[in-house]
Design a protein around this motif. Structure first.
Motif, PDB file in Angstrom:
ATOM      1  N   ILE A   1     -68.501 -61.482  32.144  1.00 35.80           N
ATOM      2  CA  ILE A   1     -68.229 -62.044  30.818  1.00 35.80           C
ATOM      3  C   ILE A   1     -67.047 -61.285  30.217  1.00 35.80           C
ATOM      4  O   ILE A   1     -67.043 -60.046  30.188  1.00 35.80           O
ATOM      5  CB  ILE A   1     -69.465 -61.881  29.912  1.00 35.80           C
ATOM      6  N   THR A   2     -66.059 -62.054  29.739  1.00 37.51           N
ATOM      7  CA  THR A   2     -64.903 -61.467  29.069  1.00 37.51           C
ATOM      8  C   THR A   2     -64.810 -62.048  27.669  1.00 37.51           C
ATOM      9  O   THR A   2     -64.767 -63.270  27.505  1.00 37.51           O
ATOM     10  CB  THR A   2     -63.600 -61.808  29.823  1.00 37.51           C
ATOM     11  N   VAL A   3     -64.760 -61.184  26.647  1.00 35.96           N
ATOM     12  CA  VAL A   3     -64.496 -61.676  25.293  1.00 35.96           C
ATOM     13  C   VAL A   3     -62.978 -61.689  25.066  1.00 35.96           C
ATOM     14  O   VAL A   3     -62.246 -60.856  25.605  1.00 35.96           O
ATOM     15  CB  VAL A   3     -65.207 -60.827  24.209  1.00 35.96           C
ATOM     16  N   TRP A   4     -62.522 -62.722  24.280  1.00 39.32           N
ATOM     17  CA  TRP A   4     -61.071 -62.888  24.091  1.00 39.32           C
ATOM     18  C   TRP A   4     -60.629 -62.018  22.934  1.00 39.32           C
ATOM     19  O   TRP A   4     -60.255 -62.445  21.875  1.00 39.32           O
ATOM     20  CB  TRP A   4     -60.687 -64.348  23.913  1.00 39.32           C
ATOM     21  N   ASP A   5     -60.714 -60.765  23.223  1.00 41.92           N
ATOM     22  CA  ASP A   5     -60.614 -59.556  22.404  1.00 41.92           C
ATOM     23  C   ASP A   5     -61.944 -59.319  21.686  1.00 41.92           C
ATOM     24  O   ASP A   5     -62.739 -60.219  21.472  1.00 41.92           O
ATOM     25  CB  ASP A   5     -59.427 -59.521  21.449  1.00 41.92           C
TER      26      ASP A   5
END
Ligand code: XIL
Length: 315
Positions: free
Chosen positions: A273-277
């Motif tokens: 999971i990657t948050v967009w910053d």
């Protein structure tokens, strides 16, 4: 313990964040970003895109992309490289030179040989093709599709495999996180690439959601992709709201983040999971969606929001 520590303990490869070069002078920001207990993976928000890496034909600039690749390396973080072929943030020369099919094929192959070649061995994954589909499932009309038809996708995937044989090859898009025409079209694209022997390893689910509107079919849909034999990742997660934020919206956002992270945990093919910053301070939302914002798990002052607790509870 941090979000990445929890995610890896739960069997995922990483919990990560997008970042961008201008923010890296903010030492409060970097002291948190650089901690691999919190973030085990980085994605450059802009600096590996075409306009940044090949602003003039066959002239390559890697300074800013290298800054983020090197940061990930020194922090012991996985790198997701983003992106090689996209209709947006293209330099004018790509769209205005009126390349024919042969010419544009060479332009794509040269771009990828140089950019993916430069980073060879460093990223876990490349978003090779970004946002190829319209919401109705048809192919997006852009310089690549209009000149080459669907063939630009195998051209890009094969070129990336040749440039970096071990990197995971992803196609990344939005509104494919839930069941519907666009997800079905992406699954059909995967099947047709596989049938033609074209390498495709993963599908990126951008996941730019709206508070209170997170889809309920995430798990079912993620599993449908997994059943095709590709991995998936949540690549650009944020959950925006119409400002001003209220306690009720922040509580709903907590539930929404919980639901998305929980969906990834329920499907073993969902790798990370990657948050967009990670802080509202550097989110892209307010400038792109006027009147909306507060889309990340930390506020403008780097304080954890209820959304952060939602993620921790899911992990
Ligand atoms: C966004 C960046 O965050 C912004 O700074 C930039 O101005 C526009 O692009 N989908 C993608 C990302 O795949 O590359 C986009 O990033 C957000 C939407």
């Amino acid at each position: 313990s941090g979000l990445n520590a929890l995610a890896t303990a739960a069997g995922k490869l990483y919990f990560g964040s997008a970042t961008d070069n201008p923010e890296l002078t903010d030492t409060t920001y970097t002291s948190y970003l650089n901690n691999s207990q919190h973030f085990g993976q980085l994605t450059p928000g802009n600096s590996m895109k075409w306009d940044a890496t090949e602003p003039e034909p066959n002239t390559f600039t890697f300074t800013e992309g290298d800054q983020i690749a090197n940061l990930a390396k020194s922090n012991g973080q996985i790198l997701r490289a983003h992106n090689l072929v996209w209709y947006s943030q293209l330099p004018d020369w790509v769209t205005s030179n009126n390349y024919n099919a042969t010419g544009l094929t060479e332009v794509i192959q040269n771009h990828i040989a140089n950019v993916a070649g430069h980073y060879k061995g460093q990223p876990y994954a490349w978003d090779v093709v970004n946002e190829p589909l319209n919401d109705n499932g048809s192919f997006r009309s852009d310089v690549f599709y209009d000149t080459l038809g669907e063939s630009y996708i195998p051209i890009a995937l094969n070129a990336t495999r040749a440039a970096d044989p071990n990197v995971k090859l992803y196609i990344n898009d939005y509104n494919i996180e839930y069941t519907g025409a666009k997800a079905t079209a992406m699954q059909n694209l995967v099947k047709s690439l596989q049938a033609d022997g074209v390498p495709i390893d993963g599908i990126g689910m951008e996941s730019h959601f709206i508070v209170g509107e997170v889809p309920t079919t995430l798990v079912e849909n993620f599993q449908a992709f997994a059943d095709l034999g590709v991995e998936i990742a949540i690549t650009e997660l944020d959950i925006r709201m119409t400002l001003p934020e209220t306690d009720a919206l922040l509580e709903q956002q907590k539930q929404d983040f919980y639901n998305v992270v929980d969906a990834c945990l329920q499907v073993s093919a969902c790798k990370g999971i990657t948050v967009w910053d990670w802080t509202d301070k550097y989110s892209w939302i307010p400038s792109t969606f006027p009147g909306e914002g507060a889309a990340t798990p930390f506020d403008d002052n780097y304080e954890e929001k209820p959304a952060f607790d939602g993620i921790v509870e899911a992990l």
